[in-house]
Enzyme design. Sequence first.
Site, PDB file in Angstrom:
ATOM      1  N   PRO A   1      12.911  29.891 -39.785  1.00 31.21           N
ATOM      2  CA  PRO A   1      12.816  31.420 -39.233  1.00 31.21           C
ATOM      3  C   PRO A   1      14.065  31.805 -38.526  1.00 31.21           C
ATOM      4  CG  PRO A   1      11.579  29.734 -37.942  1.00 31.21           C
ATOM      5  CD  PRO A   1      12.312  28.854 -38.980  1.00 31.21           C
ATOM      6  N   MET A   2      14.793  32.652 -39.218  1.00 28.29           N
ATOM      7  CA  MET A   2      15.803  33.300 -38.596  1.00 28.29           C
ATOM      8  C   MET A   2      15.815  34.867 -38.448  1.00 28.29           C
ATOM      9  SD  MET A   2      18.923  31.363 -41.188  1.00 28.29           S
ATOM     10  CE  MET A   2      17.912  31.023 -42.583  1.00 28.29           C
TER      11      MET A   2
ATOM     12  N   CYS B   1      12.222  28.752 -29.143  1.00 31.20           N
ATOM     13  CA  CYS B   1      13.458  29.918 -28.918  1.00 31.20           C
ATOM     14  C   CYS B   1      13.895  29.837 -27.378  1.00 31.20           C
ATOM     15  CB  CYS B   1      12.661  31.312 -29.246  1.00 31.20           C
ATOM     16  SG  CYS B   1      13.864  32.353 -28.879  1.00 31.20           S
TER      17      CYS B   1
ATOM     18  N   HIS C   1      13.144  20.792 -33.097  1.00 26.48           N
ATOM     19  CA  HIS C   1      14.540  21.019 -32.992  1.00 26.48           C
ATOM     20  C   HIS C   1      15.105  20.101 -32.141  1.00 26.48           C
ATOM     21  CE1 HIS C   1      18.358  23.395 -33.291  1.00 26.48           C
ATOM     22  NE2 HIS C   1      18.543  22.907 -31.923  1.00 26.48           N
TER      23      HIS C   1
ATOM     24  N   ASN D   1      14.863  19.247 -37.434  1.00 30.84           N
ATOM     25  CA  ASN D   1      15.736  20.483 -37.528  1.00 30.84           C
ATOM     26  C   ASN D   1      16.860  20.481 -36.625  1.00 30.84           C
ATOM     27  OD1 ASN D   1      15.117  23.773 -36.016  1.00 30.84           O
ATOM     28  ND2 ASN D   1      16.400  23.553 -38.043  1.00 30.84           N
TER      29      ASN D   1
ATOM     30  N   ASP E   1      21.608  21.302 -36.995  1.00 30.79           N
ATOM     31  CA  ASP E   1      22.917  20.953 -37.436  1.00 30.79           C
ATOM     32  C   ASP E   1      22.777  20.314 -38.992  1.00 30.79           C
ATOM     33  OD1 ASP E   1      24.068  21.792 -35.385  1.00 30.79           O
ATOM     34  OD2 ASP E   1      24.961  19.933 -34.642  1.00 30.79           O
TER      35      ASP E   1
ATOM     36  N   ALA F   1      18.862  26.171 -41.106  1.00 30.73           N
ATOM     37  CA  ALA F   1      18.923  27.666 -40.472  1.00 30.73           C
ATOM     38  C   ALA F   1      20.253  28.161 -41.004  1.00 30.73           C
ATOM     39  CB  ALA F   1      18.949  28.016 -39.045  1.00 30.73           C
ATOM     40  N   ARG F   2      21.442  27.691 -40.270  1.00 26.07           N
ATOM     41  CA  ARG F   2      22.772  28.361 -40.512  1.00 26.07           C
ATOM     42  C   ARG F   2      23.357  27.634 -42.038  1.00 26.07           C
ATOM     43  NH1 ARG F   2      23.445  28.318 -34.433  1.00 26.07           N
ATOM     44  NH2 ARG F   2      23.953  26.077 -34.937  1.00 26.07           N
TER      45      ARG F   2
END
Length: 315
Positions: free
Chosen positions: A31-32, A114, A184, A214, A216, A238-239
Site C-alpha cells: 500500500p503506497m 504507519c 515491516h 517487508n 528494502d 514498495a519503493r
Amino acid sequence: MISDAIETTQCQRKDPVDLFHSGHFVKICAPMVRYSKLAFRTLVRKYNCDLCYTPMIIAADFVRSVKARDSEFTTSKGDRPLIVQFAANEAQVLSDAARIVCPFADGIDLNCGCPQRWAMAEGYGACLINKPELVQDMVRHVRNQVENPRFSVSIKIRIHDDLKRTVDLCRKAEATGVSWITVHGRNVEERHQPVHYDAIKIIKQNLSIPIVANGDVKTLKDAENIHHMTGTDGVMVARGLLANPAMFAGYEETPLKCIQDWVDIALEHGTPFTCFHHHLMYMMERITSKQEKRVFNVLSSTSAVLDYLNDHYGV
C-alpha cells in the site's frame, strides 16, 4: 467507486489466502499513498505481481462520505486479488468500511505500521502495535460482521525494540482470526536503518499463519533471498516496484516495454498528470542520465512527456 466496480462479480473473487499455499512465495505490491492506485496495480499485475494493496484509506472518512469512497477506491474486473488497506482505531468503523468494500475486494488490511506523526496522533498506524486488545477487537468485529468467510482480514505491523512484545501481538492477532501478518522489519523510529530480517524470521517461527516480509526489497533476487532468509510466505515491495514495476518478472531495471505499458494504462485510466509523470520519473531513475533527468523531470504536460518519450525512446 461502485459504478467502476459493479462489473466485478462474485465469480471473479480470488481467495488471497490460497496464494500462500501455492508452493511459491507470494509477490505483493505494498500500500503506497498516492501510488498504488488502480492504474499502477494494473501495470504490476502484468509483470508477475500476485497480490496488490490499495493505498491506505481512513476508514472513518470512507464510511461517512460518498465523496471519499469515490475518490479513494476504484477497481475493475481484472484488479484481483485485491486488499483494501484501512487506517482505523474503532472496531465498528473498520467493520462498516469492510462491509462496504467486501463485494469489490478480497480482503482488508489494518494499518498498524504507519510511523508518521499525524497518523499516530490520531490513534492510527504504528501506535496500534502497543494496543493488542484493540487490534483483536477490530479484527473480531470484521470477522463477525462480514458475511463472506473467505474475505481475508490481515494486519501490517512494525516491530518493537523488545521482540517478545511483537510476538505476543502477533499471537493475539492470530488467535482472533487474522489471515496473515505483514511485518515491516523496523521499529517506529527507524527509517533508513537496515531491516531486522532476523526479527521477521523469529516472528515466522512463532506463528502458524502466513507471514509476509517487508522492507528494502529492490530486486527479485532480494525478494528470493529474504524469503529464504526469513522463511516467510510472501514478500511485499514498495519503493522497489515504483523504481521497476517489472521487478517481479525478473527485470533488473525498468524495460521500455513496461514504460510503454504504463503510458497506455495511465492514459486509458485518465491518470492525473502529476501522478503519471511521477511514476515515470521513478521508473526512469536508473536508465536516464543526470542531464536527461534535468529536462524530463520539469516537463509540465502529458503531451510534452509523450513527445519526449517518443523522441528519445521510441515509446
